[in-house]
Structure formats: C-alpha cells, structure tokens
Design a protein around this motif. Sequence first.
Motif, mmCIF file in Angstrom:
data_model
loop_
_atom_site.group_PDB
_atom_site.id
_atom_site.type_symbol
_atom_site.label_atom_id
_atom_site.label_comp_id
_atom_site.label_asym_id
_atom_site.label_seq_id
_atom_site.Cartn_x
_atom_site.Cartn_y
_atom_site.Cartn_z
ATOM 1 N N VAL A 80 -6.641 3.789 0.041
ATOM 2 C CA VAL A 80 -7.467 3.507 1.222
ATOM 3 C C VAL A 80 -8.770 2.832 0.817
ATOM 4 C CG1 VAL A 80 -8.780 4.552 3.109
ATOM 5 C CG2 VAL A 80 -6.470 5.370 2.601
ATOM 6 N N VAL A 81 -9.446 3.384 -0.191
ATOM 7 C CA VAL A 81 -10.736 2.826 -0.624
ATOM 8 C C VAL A 81 -10.558 1.397 -1.132
ATOM 9 C CG1 VAL A 81 -12.590 3.037 -2.325
ATOM 10 C CG2 VAL A 81 -11.756 5.072 -1.128
ATOM 11 N N SER A 82 -9.554 1.170 -1.970
ATOM 12 C CA SER A 82 -9.344 -0.158 -2.565
ATOM 13 C C SER A 82 -9.076 -1.214 -1.502
ATOM 14 C CB SER A 82 -8.176 -0.113 -3.550
ATOM 15 O OG SER A 82 -8.431 0.791 -4.595
ATOM 16 N N ALA A 104 -4.711 -0.771 4.265
ATOM 17 C CA ALA A 104 -5.547 0.420 4.424
ATOM 18 C C ALA A 104 -4.932 1.390 5.419
ATOM 19 C CB ALA A 104 -6.951 0.017 4.875
ATOM 20 N N TYR A 105 -4.358 0.855 6.499
ATOM 21 C CA TYR A 105 -3.712 1.715 7.491
ATOM 22 C C TYR A 105 -2.530 2.473 6.897
ATOM 23 C CZ TYR A 105 -5.832 1.045 12.093
ATOM 24 O OH TYR A 105 -6.666 1.100 13.190
ATOM 25 N N ALA A 106 -1.759 1.844 6.010
ATOM 26 C CA ALA A 106 -0.634 2.534 5.379
ATOM 27 C C ALA A 106 -1.115 3.742 4.586
ATOM 28 C CB ALA A 106 0.134 1.574 4.464
ATOM 29 N N GLY A 107 -2.264 3.601 3.948
ATOM 30 C CA GLY A 107 -2.848 4.736 3.250
ATOM 31 C C GLY A 107 -3.381 5.784 4.204
ATOM 32 N N ILE A 108 -4.020 5.338 5.279
ATOM 33 C CA ILE A 108 -4.640 6.263 6.232
ATOM 34 C C ILE A 108 -3.597 7.110 6.951
ATOM 35 C CG2 ILE A 108 -5.854 6.310 8.459
ATOM 36 C CD1 ILE A 108 -7.560 3.948 7.346
ATOM 37 N N ALA A 110 0.825 -1.211 0.000
ATOM 38 C CA ALA A 110 0.000 0.000 0.000
ATOM 39 C C ALA A 110 0.858 1.260 0.000
ATOM 40 C CB ALA A 110 -0.927 0.001 1.210
ATOM 41 N N ALA A 111 2.012 1.218 0.681
ATOM 42 C CA ALA A 111 2.918 2.370 0.653
ATOM 43 C C ALA A 111 3.340 2.666 -0.782
ATOM 44 C CB ALA A 111 4.141 2.096 1.533
#
Length: 456
Positions: free
Chosen positions: A332-334, A369-373, A319-320
């Motif tokens: 995040v959405v994906s 998702a947390y990496a995006g958040i 995700a990063a």
Amino acid sequence: MSAVSARIERLPFGKYHRHLLLLGGLGYAFDAMDAAVIAFVLPVLKSSWQLDGPQLGIVASANFIGFFFGALSAGALGDLIGRRRIMMWALVVYCVASFFSAMSNEWGIFIALRIIAGIGTGAESAIIAPYLSEFVPRRYRGIFTGALAGFFSFGFIAAALLGRYIITPDFEQGWRVVILITSTPVLMLLWWRRRLLESPRWLESQGRTDEALEVVAKMEQQVMREFPVLPQVDAEELDTPPPVVKQESLFAKYAFLLSKKLRPITIMTWCMWLSITFCYYSFFSWIPTLLIQNGMTLTKSFTYALVMYIAQTPGYFSAAWFNEKIGRQATVVSYMVLGSLAAIGMAYARSDAQVMTMGILLSFFMNGAYAGIYAYTPEVFPTHVRTIGTGLASAIGRIGGITAPIMVGFTYETYGFIGVFGATTVILFLGAGAVLIMGIPTKGKSLEQIAASKLS
C-alpha cells in the motif's frame, strides 16, 4: 486457534476458492462499471440537461453519497446478522435503482436514484472482501483478496468500452443503454450466489460453533472433490477453544473500534481509505471531461480514458502478487508513493503523449494501492468487528468520493490541471504516511494471530 480456524487454514487452494473469487470478483466488476459509466455520461448530460460544472460534480457524487450509507450500514449489519444476507440484498437494491435511473428524464430524479443505487454498490463493496477473506487460509489470503479487488479493473474497462462505442454524438440515448447494460446482468450473479455459505468464522464469533463446523465440513467436501486427501490439522495450532461470546450492541462495537488498543488501527484505515478514494475519483470521475476541456474531441478523450482504464488491470494484479511477497502494508505504501509521483507528472504534462503516459502510471499505481487496501483492511480487525470496521473505513473513504468530483469542478476552473493533480500528489503522500506510521504487518499470519497481537 480454534478447530474451525485450523481446519480452514489447512485447506489447499483449488476450484472451491476460485469459485469464491469469481462470484465475489464479478460483484466488484459490476460495482466498478456502475461507478465508471458516470464519467462517460457526464459530458452527454452536460449538453442535454444544460448542467454547469458544480451541477456535474453533484451528479458525479450522487453514487458516492449512496456508497457512504451503503458501506456504513453493510458493515454494521454484516457483524450483527451475517455477511451473506447483506451481500445478496445489496445486489437487489443496486439492480432495481440503477435500472430505473436509466429511465430518468429529470436531473433531480436521476440523482436520487443514483444515490439509492450507490447504497447497493457501497454495501456490496464493503462486505465482499471481509466476507470472502474469512474462507481463505493465510498462505494465499493476500493474493486472493488483491485479485478479488482486481475485478474492479474489468468493470472500469467494460465501462470505458461501452462509453467509447455506445455513447456517441450520433446516439443521443446511448447513455441510457449503457446504464441498463450495467444493471441487468446482476440478476444472473444473484442467482449464482444463492448457494454461498455463511462465514464459519463469523458463526463461531456469534457462539454458533456447531453451525460453523457444519459449514467447514461442507467446504472440506467441496475441496476434496479436487484434493481427495486433505492435509492434517496442525495439532500445535489447536490452542484456542471456541470464543466465549458476549452479544454486543452496535454502540459497543463502535466503542471497541475506538478503544485504546484498536484506535490507531481504526484511524489508520480511515486515513488510508479517505486519501486513496478522494484521489481515485477526482481522477476517474472527471478524466474524460477534463480531456475535452483541454481541447480533445469527445471520441479522442474516451479513447485516452479507455487506455488509462486498461492500465488498472496490471496495477491490481501486480499489487496482489506483492501482497504476498512484501506484505500488504509495504504494498500500500509503495504504490501510494509512486502514485503521488505520477500525479506530479500529470500536473505538469503538456502534450497529449505526456498526459497519456502520466495518466497510465497514475491509474496503475492508484489501483495497485487499492489491491493492497482491500486485502489489508479486513485483516487488521478482529472477526466480531471485521465488517463494521471495514465498512466504516470504506464509508469514510466515500466522503472522499463524494467531495472529490465537486471539488474538482471548482478547482479546475481556477487552477487547471496543476491544481487538480497537485492536490492528488499531496493527499496520496499523506495517506502513505499514515499507513507507514500507524499500520501493522499481517503477512503470513492467520486472522486470529493478527487479532491476538493487537489485543494482547
């Protein structure tokens, strides 16, 4: 942008930024270890202290009660008195309280000390990302902050290893040793961080421009040890004088977060954090216990949990990478949508192999998702309310961390796996919808450009 921002934006990525990544990332690793070991302590405390399901849920939630107050206070104080000071004191609070919680012999004292330790970890978690993101140019801010959050996975894996090999039926006091191990190395991290600089962007936002420029000069000196010739400052970007500072009260800062222009963003971050944190801790706080109640032995359940925890690492770092390729909002959405699909599979898993597969996927996507958040949240708030906005969103999320373990304790007894993971599916999907509808794109923009686009 101002001279402070423009000089930061032109810096190449090198040893200086990797050093920041390591010091911030290790803090997240210890935060994660502290939160994760409780999942492995719960089965032991259940038998040692004769605790029922709701009592176990309260023990699991104690840290997150502290997280709530820690994140809330760190966000407010970070904007008022500076980021660095809060980060250092948060480590001290965590280390002392966690150490003494390992010595507890009573349920009530243990809970009280875990709440205090949670204040420290909550403050640390809320301040690191907004603090360090202010040192990083837009070209790699998304992957930097996503990788920073990726250190959480190392803490969870370390906790799982400690739980698997130290908390055993043959070692009754193993849980105390594990908590001690998670608390004492923080003293070394505290020593390493003593030379960190205050955020130049925060200093500038407070009207302390000369100090901000001094910090930037020190940054440049360290970067020039690796890159002797720095890129020229883009003259076209020097279109903004230092900000005219009006000292605001704490109440005024909160009011600004809920003003007409910023309210959708603020509410979006609350929904995003609340949904992911509720689902995350309903899963990771209970998974060893749920597996045992499904018929696994203590050792086998800890082994399965360890494999699921290992899946966090590729989740975070993939995700990063996507943070820079498709943007933070899309990432995040994906990952939240894909996590909700994995939760459906977990709800209907029957065999051990199915549980393992769906658990790995759920772990992968929730942590991604947390990496995006963690990358997205600091970006969407202007500098003068960046930590208070991030801290408030994180605190709202901790409400999910507080309630999730307790609700799982009740839900599982009535509805089993389907009830627990069916709720996870719905909540993750709703969180993704909030980010999609109310979020804004931040990819390729400086922090000042993002703020200007929202407030214009």
